[in-house]
Design a protein around this motif. Structure first.
Motif, PDB file in Angstrom:
ATOM      1  N   GLY A  24       0.834  -1.193   0.000  1.00 33.98           N
ATOM      2  CA  GLY A  24       0.000   0.000   0.000  1.00 33.98           C
ATOM      3  C   GLY A  24       0.866   1.239   0.000  1.00 33.98           C
ATOM      4  O   GLY A  24       2.090   1.163   0.029  1.00 33.98           O
ATOM      5  N   PRO A  25       0.246   2.399  -0.037  1.00 34.64           N
ATOM      6  CA  PRO A  25       1.007   3.640  -0.074  1.00 34.64           C
ATOM      7  C   PRO A  25       1.800   3.906   1.208  1.00 34.64           C
ATOM      8  O   PRO A  25       2.850   4.543   1.166  1.00 34.64           O
ATOM      9  CB  PRO A  25      -0.049   4.718  -0.288  1.00 34.64           C
ATOM     10  N   GLU A  26       1.339   3.367   2.335  1.00 36.88           N
ATOM     11  CA  GLU A  26       2.026   3.627   3.602  1.00 36.88           C
ATOM     12  C   GLU A  26       2.712   2.396   4.197  1.00 36.88           C
ATOM     13  O   GLU A  26       3.681   2.540   4.938  1.00 36.88           O
ATOM     14  CB  GLU A  26       1.040   4.184   4.626  1.00 36.88           C
ATOM     15  N   TYR A  56       0.711  -8.458   9.370  1.00 37.66           N
ATOM     16  CA  TYR A  56       1.906  -7.846   9.934  1.00 37.66           C
ATOM     17  C   TYR A  56       2.340  -6.763   8.954  1.00 37.66           C
ATOM     18  O   TYR A  56       2.288  -6.978   7.747  1.00 37.66           O
ATOM     19  CB  TYR A  56       3.034  -8.875  10.072  1.00 37.66           C
ATOM     20  N   ARG A  57       2.801  -5.612   9.451  1.00 37.68           N
ATOM     21  CA  ARG A  57       3.128  -4.537   8.530  1.00 37.68           C
ATOM     22  C   ARG A  57       4.464  -3.883   8.872  1.00 37.68           C
ATOM     23  O   ARG A  57       4.897  -3.890  10.020  1.00 37.68           O
ATOM     24  CB  ARG A  57       2.033  -3.485   8.506  1.00 37.68           C
ATOM     25  N   VAL A  58       5.089  -3.334   7.815  1.00 36.57           N
ATOM     26  CA  VAL A  58       6.269  -2.491   7.946  1.00 36.57           C
ATOM     27  C   VAL A  58       6.022  -1.270   7.061  1.00 36.57           C
ATOM     28  O   VAL A  58       5.229  -1.337   6.113  1.00 36.57           O
ATOM     29  CB  VAL A  58       7.573  -3.207   7.524  1.00 36.57           C
ATOM     30  N   PRO A  59       6.672  -0.142   7.335  1.00 32.39           N
ATOM     31  CA  PRO A  59       6.479   1.038   6.487  1.00 32.39           C
ATOM     32  C   PRO A  59       6.844   0.743   5.032  1.00 32.39           C
ATOM     33  O   PRO A  59       7.795   0.003   4.754  1.00 32.39           O
ATOM     34  CB  PRO A  59       7.428   2.075   7.084  1.00 32.39           C
ATOM     35  N   ALA A  60       6.090   1.325   4.100  1.00 34.50           N
ATOM     36  CA  ALA A  60       6.350   1.116   2.672  1.00 34.50           C
ATOM     37  C   ALA A  60       7.721   1.651   2.276  1.00 34.50           C
ATOM     38  O   ALA A  60       8.283   1.233   1.271  1.00 34.50           O
ATOM     39  CB  ALA A  60       5.268   1.775   1.827  1.00 34.50           C
ATOM     40  N   SER A  61       8.273   2.553   3.069  1.00 38.56           N
ATOM     41  CA  SER A  61       9.601   3.088   2.783  1.00 38.56           C
ATOM     42  C   SER A  61      10.708   2.119   3.207  1.00 38.56           C
ATOM     43  O   SER A  61      11.877   2.354   2.943  1.00 38.56           O
ATOM     44  CB  SER A  61       9.788   4.428   3.503  1.00 38.56           C
ATOM     45  N   ALA A  66      11.179  -2.748  -1.369  1.00 38.02           N
ATOM     46  CA  ALA A  66      11.959  -2.815  -2.617  1.00 38.02           C
ATOM     47  C   ALA A  66      12.455  -4.236  -2.862  1.00 38.02           C
ATOM     48  O   ALA A  66      12.453  -4.709  -4.003  1.00 38.02           O
ATOM     49  CB  ALA A  66      13.126  -1.841  -2.558  1.00 38.02           C
ATOM     50  N   GLU A  67      12.864  -4.927  -1.811  1.00 36.53           N
ATOM     51  CA  GLU A  67      13.326  -6.301  -1.960  1.00 36.53           C
ATOM     52  C   GLU A  67      12.207  -7.222  -2.440  1.00 36.53           C
ATOM     53  O   GLU A  67      12.426  -8.104  -3.269  1.00 36.53           O
ATOM     54  CB  GLU A  67      13.900  -6.812  -0.640  1.00 36.53           C
ATOM     55  N   LEU A  68      10.999  -7.025  -1.923  1.00 32.50           N
ATOM     56  CA  LEU A  68       9.861  -7.836  -2.359  1.00 32.50           C
ATOM     57  C   LEU A  68       9.572  -7.614  -3.837  1.00 32.50           C
ATOM     58  O   LEU A  68       9.393  -8.570  -4.592  1.00 32.50           O
ATOM     59  CB  LEU A  68       8.611  -7.537  -1.537  1.00 32.50           C
TER      60      LEU A  68
END
Length: 84
Positions: A24-26, A56-61, A66-68
């Motif tokens: 997602g965007p965030e 489970y989430r991590v920031p999009a930044s 990028a690795e995914l």
């Protein structure tokens, strides 16, 4: 949440199992379906078409995002598909 991405994960199955990623965007989300008989549905924090899932989430930044995307492109190239 946002749109699912092609994923090296399995995706949902009709029995309430499976896992996938959502970019997602965030946030980058890893979603693990948790809807099988015997699963503790009280842990679910993501709505699905069934009992739900655990997200489970991590920031999009995060570098993980990028690795995914890179991994998805590499897998698609190996199987002859198109990556993102």
């Amino acid at each position: 949440m946002a749109t699912s991405t092609d994923s090296p994960a399995k995706g949902q199955d009709i029995y309430g199992g499976g896992d996938w990623f959502v970019v997602g965007p965030e946030y980058l989300w890893y979603i693990q379906n948790n809807g099988m008989d015997g699963d503790n549905w009280g842990y679910n924090n993501v709505r699905t078409g069934g009992a739900g899932a655990i997200g489970y989430r991590v920031p999009a930044s995060s570098p993980m995002t990028a690795e995914l995307r890179s991994l998805v492109s590499e897998i698609a190239a190996l199987i002859g598909g198109e990556g993102e």
